[in-house]
Design an enzyme around this catalytic site. Structure first.
Site, PDB file in Angstrom:
ATOM      1  CG  ASP A 199     -11.865 -15.509 -17.505  1.00  0.00           C
ATOM      2  OD1 ASP A 199     -11.106 -15.872 -18.422  1.00  0.00           O
ATOM      3  OD2 ASP A 199     -11.562 -14.627 -16.683  1.00  0.00           O
ATOM      4  CB  ALA A 259     -14.580  -3.955 -17.415  1.00  0.00           C
ATOM      5  NE  ARG A 260      -9.481  -0.264 -19.422  1.00  0.00           N
ATOM      6  CZ  ARG A 260      -8.700   0.788 -19.175  1.00  0.00           C
ATOM      7  NH1 ARG A 260      -9.064   1.988 -19.580  1.00  0.00           N
ATOM      8  NH2 ARG A 260      -7.578   0.647 -18.520  1.00  0.00           N
ATOM      9  CG  ASP A 284     -17.603   3.759 -13.144  1.00  0.00           C
ATOM     10  OD1 ASP A 284     -18.001   4.883 -12.782  1.00  0.00           O
ATOM     11  OD2 ASP A 284     -16.453   3.335 -12.898  1.00  0.00           O
ATOM     12  CD  GLU A 289     -13.967   6.285 -19.441  1.00  0.00           C
ATOM     13  OE1 GLU A 289     -13.012   6.791 -18.805  1.00  0.00           O
ATOM     14  OE2 GLU A 289     -14.561   5.271 -19.081  1.00  0.00           O
ATOM     15  CG  HIS A 308     -13.362   5.441 -15.248  1.00  0.00           C
ATOM     16  ND1 HIS A 308     -12.760   5.242 -16.471  1.00  0.00           N
ATOM     17  CD2 HIS A 308     -12.939   4.406 -14.474  1.00  0.00           C
ATOM     18  CE1 HIS A 308     -12.000   4.156 -16.432  1.00  0.00           C
ATOM     19  NE2 HIS A 308     -12.097   3.634 -15.219  1.00  0.00           N
ATOM     20  CG  LEU A 309     -16.860   8.457  -9.963  1.00  0.00           C
ATOM     21  CD1 LEU A 309     -18.066   9.077  -9.277  1.00  0.00           C
ATOM     22  CD2 LEU A 309     -15.595   9.237  -9.621  1.00  0.00           C
TER      23      LEU A 309
END
Length: 352
Positions: A199, A259-260, A284, A289, A308-309
């Site tokens: 990061d 994340a995305r 996820d 989506e 997406h939970l």
């Protein structure tokens, strides 16, 4: 204080209203909640008049906002129409999300209305989900459970070539070391995993505190048994996991994305799984989506796919309502909120 509480089936208007009434009472203000609920997630969110991931009728919301002092919501469509309806009365919009993508920030800024929100609001839920699904996928549990549910007893999961690692023997690489990434690192350290992180904006002291070693991206790919994504979506991170990145990963690695969806090149991931270069993936989030009916990834046996939970827990709903109520009360009493998405140097105090 007239406060529109625009909820849904996760963070309901009642939950928001109870939190707002309690918090405004604490600071000496009387609240009159105006509740409205959408049917999300039973009905999907969508793009509405220039705002994203929104659910509800902006026209009905605008009717309630007219004359209101505040609006608190999870994902109601706070469009230009809604902001315009609140001109002259609306003092603050509170959004119980990590990013207020369902708010027209330009319209709110033009109207002098601060938009407060909750970065990291679901970090605990997402971190636990990440580690839990990571363990399941490393051990091949989703596919084994599906086989048994289909009436097939597959005892070959005990073959050495198929068994996976325990976390105490794994090296886990985290891409993104913000609030969620740091919490994931803490949990992994408790299991005894070696944690690497990449990061560019990470705080070295924070990384050291959670036992994560900061490395360059190629080194993370080469050394990690699991690569877990926790980066924000920017032009720099879009499809950070492409064909080249997948080829650089350790053979048999696991990819986890909570994340995305746009962080991953889906076609490249499908190819890597088809070729057997990866052990599997936990997904996820998807791009788009929900995933289309022709998307092969959710149907792959080596993919642990969920809708997406990761951020769904009772604590997220209850604590988000309480936190946004505090932020809104801070603005209404002339204070400076902790997190504000748009510039507004002079919050409007109202003690009446």
């Amino acid at each position: 204080m007239r406060v529109v509480c625009a909820g849904d089936e996760f963070i309901s208007a009642r939950l928001l209203a109870d939190a707002v009434v309690a918090e405004l009472d604490r600071v000496g203000l009387a609240a009159e909640p105006l509740p409205i609920d959408s049917r999300w997630p039973s009905e999907p969110f969508e793009e509405v008049d220039g705002v994203r991931e929104a659910a509800g009728d902006p026209g009905r919301l605008a009717e309630l906002v007219a004359g209101a002092d505040a609006l608190v919501t999870h994902l109601a469509p706070v469009t230009k129409e809604v902001i315009t309806a609140g001109r002259g009365s609306l003092r603050v919009v509170g959004v119980t999300r990590g990013g207020p993508v369902n708010v027209d920030l330009s319209a709110a800024t033009d109207a002098g209305v601060p938009v407060v929100y909750l970065p990291g609001r679901n970090l605990g839920a997402v971190a636990e989900f990440t580690v839990g699904t990571m363990i399941c996928a490393m051990r091949g549990l989703p596919a084994a459970a599906a086989e048994l549910a289909g009436g097939r007893w597959d005892g070959t999961g005990f073959r050495y070539q198929r068994v996976g690692l325990e976390l105490r023997a794994a090296t886990v690489g985290l891409i993104g070391l913000g609030a969620v990434g740091l919490r994931v690192a803490e949990l992994l350290a408790a299991f005894g995993a070696q944690v690497l992180a990449h990061d560019p904006f990470a705080d070295p002291a924070a990384a050291a505190r959670v036992g994560a070693r900061l490395v360059e991206l190629p080194d993370l790919f080469a050394a990690s048994d699991v690569v877990s994504l926790h980066a924000r979506l920017t032009e720099q991170t879009r499809r950070i996991i492409d064909a080249a990145a997948l080829a650089a990963m350790r053979p048999g690695a696991l990819l986890v994305n909570t994340a995305r969806g746009e962080l991953v090149d889906s076609a490249a991931l499908d190819a890597a799984l088809a070729e057997g270069r990866l052990r599997g993936a936990v997904l996820d989030v998807f791009d788009p989506e929900p995933p289309g009916p022709d998307d092969p990834l959710p149907r792959r046996p080596e993919v642990f796919a969920t809708p997406h939970l990761a951020g769904a827990s009772r604590q997220v709903a209850e604590e988000s309502a309480a936190r946004i109520a505090r932020e809104v009360a801070t603005v209404l009493t002339g204070g400076v909120p902790t997190h504000q998405a748009n510039p507004h140097p002079n919050p409007v105090a109202n003690t009446g």
